[in-house]
Design a protein around this motif. Structure first.
Motif, PDB file in Angstrom:
ATOM      1  N   ARG A 116      12.338 121.456  57.984  1.00  0.00           N
ATOM      2  CA  ARG A 116      11.516 121.166  56.823  1.00  0.00           C
ATOM      3  C   ARG A 116      10.220 120.197  57.239  1.00  0.00           C
ATOM      4  NH1 ARG A 116      15.609 117.135  54.044  1.00  0.00           N
ATOM      5  NH2 ARG A 116      15.400 115.697  55.548  1.00  0.00           N
ATOM      6  N   PRO A 117       9.004 120.366  56.819  1.00  0.00           N
ATOM      7  CA  PRO A 117       8.003 119.327  57.014  1.00  0.00           C
ATOM      8  C   PRO A 117       8.386 118.001  56.856  1.00  0.00           C
ATOM      9  CG  PRO A 117       7.339 121.437  55.815  1.00  0.00           C
ATOM     10  CD  PRO A 117       8.610 121.390  55.670  1.00  0.00           C
ATOM     11  N   GLU A 118       8.259 117.056  57.842  1.00  0.00           N
ATOM     12  CA  GLU A 118       8.725 115.924  57.875  1.00  0.00           C
ATOM     13  C   GLU A 118       7.919 114.886  58.741  1.00  0.00           C
ATOM     14  OE1 GLU A 118      13.028 113.932  57.891  1.00  0.00           O
ATOM     15  OE2 GLU A 118      12.426 114.531  59.846  1.00  0.00           O
ATOM     16  N   LEU A 119       7.723 113.876  58.184  1.00  0.00           N
ATOM     17  CA  LEU A 119       6.993 112.956  59.175  1.00  0.00           C
ATOM     18  C   LEU A 119       7.503 111.557  59.213  1.00  0.00           C
ATOM     19  CD1 LEU A 119       3.424 113.173  57.497  1.00  0.00           C
ATOM     20  CD2 LEU A 119       4.100 114.061  59.614  1.00  0.00           C
ATOM     21  N   VAL A 120       7.578 110.680  60.300  1.00  0.00           N
ATOM     22  CA  VAL A 120       7.990 109.671  60.347  1.00  0.00           C
ATOM     23  C   VAL A 120       6.675 108.650  60.706  1.00  0.00           C
ATOM     24  CG1 VAL A 120       9.537 107.923  61.713  1.00  0.00           C
ATOM     25  CG2 VAL A 120      10.368 110.144  61.110  1.00  0.00           C
ATOM     26  N   LEU A 121       6.331 107.650  60.177  1.00  0.00           N
ATOM     27  CA  LEU A 121       5.340 106.622  60.223  1.00  0.00           C
ATOM     28  C   LEU A 121       5.734 105.342  60.484  1.00  0.00           C
ATOM     29  CD1 LEU A 121       4.253 108.961  58.377  1.00  0.00           C
ATOM     30  CD2 LEU A 121       2.349 107.143  58.042  1.00  0.00           C
ATOM     31  N   ARG A 122       5.186 104.774  61.422  1.00  0.00           N
ATOM     32  CA  ARG A 122       5.422 103.186  61.607  1.00  0.00           C
ATOM     33  C   ARG A 122       4.166 102.585  60.888  1.00  0.00           C
ATOM     34  NH1 ARG A 122       8.132 103.278  66.594  1.00  0.00           N
ATOM     35  NH2 ARG A 122      10.075 104.119  65.914  1.00  0.00           N
ATOM     36  N   LEU A 123       4.553 101.529  60.094  1.00  0.00           N
ATOM     37  CA  LEU A 123       3.365 100.975  59.116  1.00  0.00           C
ATOM     38  C   LEU A 123       3.410  99.399  59.526  1.00  0.00           C
ATOM     39  CD1 LEU A 123       4.928 102.792  55.910  1.00  0.00           C
ATOM     40  CD2 LEU A 123       2.654 103.156  57.181  1.00  0.00           C
ATOM     41  N   ALA A 124       2.471  98.713  59.293  1.00  0.00           N
ATOM     42  CA  ALA A 124       2.183  97.330  59.503  1.00  0.00           C
ATOM     43  C   ALA A 124       1.448  96.929  58.068  1.00  0.00           C
ATOM     44  CB  ALA A 124       1.615  97.091  60.533  1.00  0.00           C
ATOM     45  N   ALA A 125       1.623  95.811  57.759  1.00  0.00           N
ATOM     46  CA  ALA A 125       1.149  94.845  56.702  1.00  0.00           C
ATOM     47  C   ALA A 125       0.575  93.581  57.321  1.00  0.00           C
ATOM     48  CB  ALA A 125       1.799  94.800  55.355  1.00  0.00           C
ATOM     49  N   ARG A 126      -0.485  93.299  57.180  1.00  0.00           N
ATOM     50  CA  ARG A 126      -1.276  92.255  57.848  1.00  0.00           C
ATOM     51  C   ARG A 126      -1.766  91.249  56.800  1.00  0.00           C
ATOM     52  NH1 ARG A 126      -1.248  92.552  63.391  1.00  0.00           N
ATOM     53  NH2 ARG A 126      -1.020  94.720  64.119  1.00  0.00           N
ATOM     54  N   GLY A 127      -1.635  89.919  56.770  1.00  0.00           N
ATOM     55  CA  GLY A 127      -2.092  89.045  55.990  1.00  0.00           C
ATOM     56  C   GLY A 127      -3.593  88.838  56.209  1.00  0.00           C
ATOM     57  N   PRO A 128      -4.268  87.699  55.352  1.00  0.00           N
ATOM     58  CA  PRO A 128      -5.674  87.585  55.556  1.00  0.00           C
ATOM     59  C   PRO A 128      -6.046  86.958  56.999  1.00  0.00           C
ATOM     60  CG  PRO A 128      -4.732  85.846  54.212  1.00  0.00           C
ATOM     61  CD  PRO A 128      -3.230  86.862  54.487  1.00  0.00           C
ATOM     62  N   ASP A 129      -5.309  86.698  57.682  1.00  0.00           N
ATOM     63  CA  ASP A 129      -5.575  86.125  59.017  1.00  0.00           C
ATOM     64  C   ASP A 129      -5.258  87.071  60.021  1.00  0.00           C
ATOM     65  OD1 ASP A 129      -2.765  86.343  58.845  1.00  0.00           O
ATOM     66  OD2 ASP A 129      -2.399  84.085  59.392  1.00  0.00           O
ATOM     67  N   ARG A 130      -4.901  88.442  59.606  1.00  0.00           N
ATOM     68  CA  ARG A 130      -4.714  89.741  60.532  1.00  0.00           C
ATOM     69  C   ARG A 130      -3.332  89.518  60.990  1.00  0.00           C
ATOM     70  NH1 ARG A 130      -5.868  93.935  59.631  1.00  0.00           N
ATOM     71  NH2 ARG A 130      -6.074  94.574  61.764  1.00  0.00           N
ATOM     72  N   GLU A 131      -2.595  88.366  60.816  1.00  0.00           N
ATOM     73  CA  GLU A 131      -1.216  88.315  61.620  1.00  0.00           C
ATOM     74  C   GLU A 131      -0.107  89.432  60.837  1.00  0.00           C
ATOM     75  OE1 GLU A 131       0.385  84.568  62.424  1.00  0.00           O
ATOM     76  OE2 GLU A 131      -1.541  83.773  62.744  1.00  0.00           O
ATOM     77  N   LEU A 132       0.437  89.834  61.579  1.00  0.00           N
ATOM     78  CA  LEU A 132       1.466  90.858  60.978  1.00  0.00           C
ATOM     79  C   LEU A 132       2.529  90.271  60.365  1.00  0.00           C
ATOM     80  CD1 LEU A 132       2.387  93.727  61.530  1.00  0.00           C
ATOM     81  CD2 LEU A 132       3.602  93.182  63.546  1.00  0.00           C
ATOM     82  N   ALA A 133       2.518  90.579  58.983  1.00  0.00           N
ATOM     83  CA  ALA A 133       3.537  89.953  58.040  1.00  0.00           C
ATOM     84  C   ALA A 133       4.685  90.988  57.695  1.00  0.00           C
ATOM     85  CB  ALA A 133       2.722  89.860  56.581  1.00  0.00           C
ATOM     86  N   ILE A 134       4.592  92.546  57.771  1.00  0.00           N
ATOM     87  CA  ILE A 134       5.695  93.409  57.824  1.00  0.00           C
ATOM     88  C   ILE A 134       5.473  94.377  58.575  1.00  0.00           C
ATOM     89  CG2 ILE A 134       6.897  94.747  56.050  1.00  0.00           C
ATOM     90  CD1 ILE A 134       5.325  93.351  53.769  1.00  0.00           C
ATOM     91  N   MET A 135       6.426  94.605  59.273  1.00  0.00           N
ATOM     92  CA  MET A 135       6.553  96.097  60.255  1.00  0.00           C
ATOM     93  C   MET A 135       7.535  97.046  59.424  1.00  0.00           C
ATOM     94  SD  MET A 135       4.838  96.017  62.960  1.00  0.00           S
ATOM     95  CE  MET A 135       5.511  97.478  63.516  1.00  0.00           C
TER      96      MET A 135
END
Length: 149
Positions: A116-135
């Motif tokens: 079946r059509p399926e995707l796996v994505l790696r995602l990132a949320a960065r704060g205002p200083d561009r530092e990684l907040a969430i992987m």
């Protein structure tokens, strides 16, 4: 909306390496944190009280992690309207504070059409200083719109 089962695979299904682009959310103001605390029952005073946040060594109350995580679905739906999130997991790396926002980006790390059509994505949320907040990692499935049952 129903999951694809037995219907043709999409012809423009994303390939491994494709990016979702960058989408901003916020800033998350104190009023939003109060409303989120009320509807989620996550009324931990760390998120709502400046003095408690300061006692924890923070300049302002941190934004609820699950509030920020909810932005991932909006980012994904802005990228493609023919998917739905079947699984989402995340690791919170550093706080984002009240008054700040996040930028979400992602990349397809696996793309399957069968069974079946399926995707796996790696995602990132960065704060205002561009530092990684969430992987995060999301599994997305294709859906087709149709009449409600």
């Amino acid at each position: 909306m129903t999951p694809t089962q037995g219907s043709p695979a999409p012809t423009d299904w994303p390939k491994t390496g494709e990016e979702i682009g960058l989408l901003g959310f916020g800033p998350f103001e104190r009023e939003q944190l109060v409303r989120y605390a009320a509807v989620s029952s996550d009324d931990n005073p760390l998120h709502l009280d400046e003095r408690i946040a300061a006692a924890a060594g923070l300049e302002a109350p941190p934004v609820h992690g699950m509030l920020m995580l909810s932005c991932f679905e909006s980012a994904l739906m802005g990228w493609r309207r023919d998917i739905f999130v079947s699984r989402l997991s995340a690791k919170f790396l550093r706080p984002v504070l009240a008054g700040q926002g996040i930028s979400i980006s992602g990349r397809v790390v696996r793309s399957n059409l069968a069974p079946r059509p399926e995707l796996v994505l790696r995602l990132a949320a960065r704060g205002p200083d561009r530092e990684l907040a969430i992987m995060a990692e999301a599994t997305l499935l294709h859906h087709v719109s149709g009449p409600s049952s």
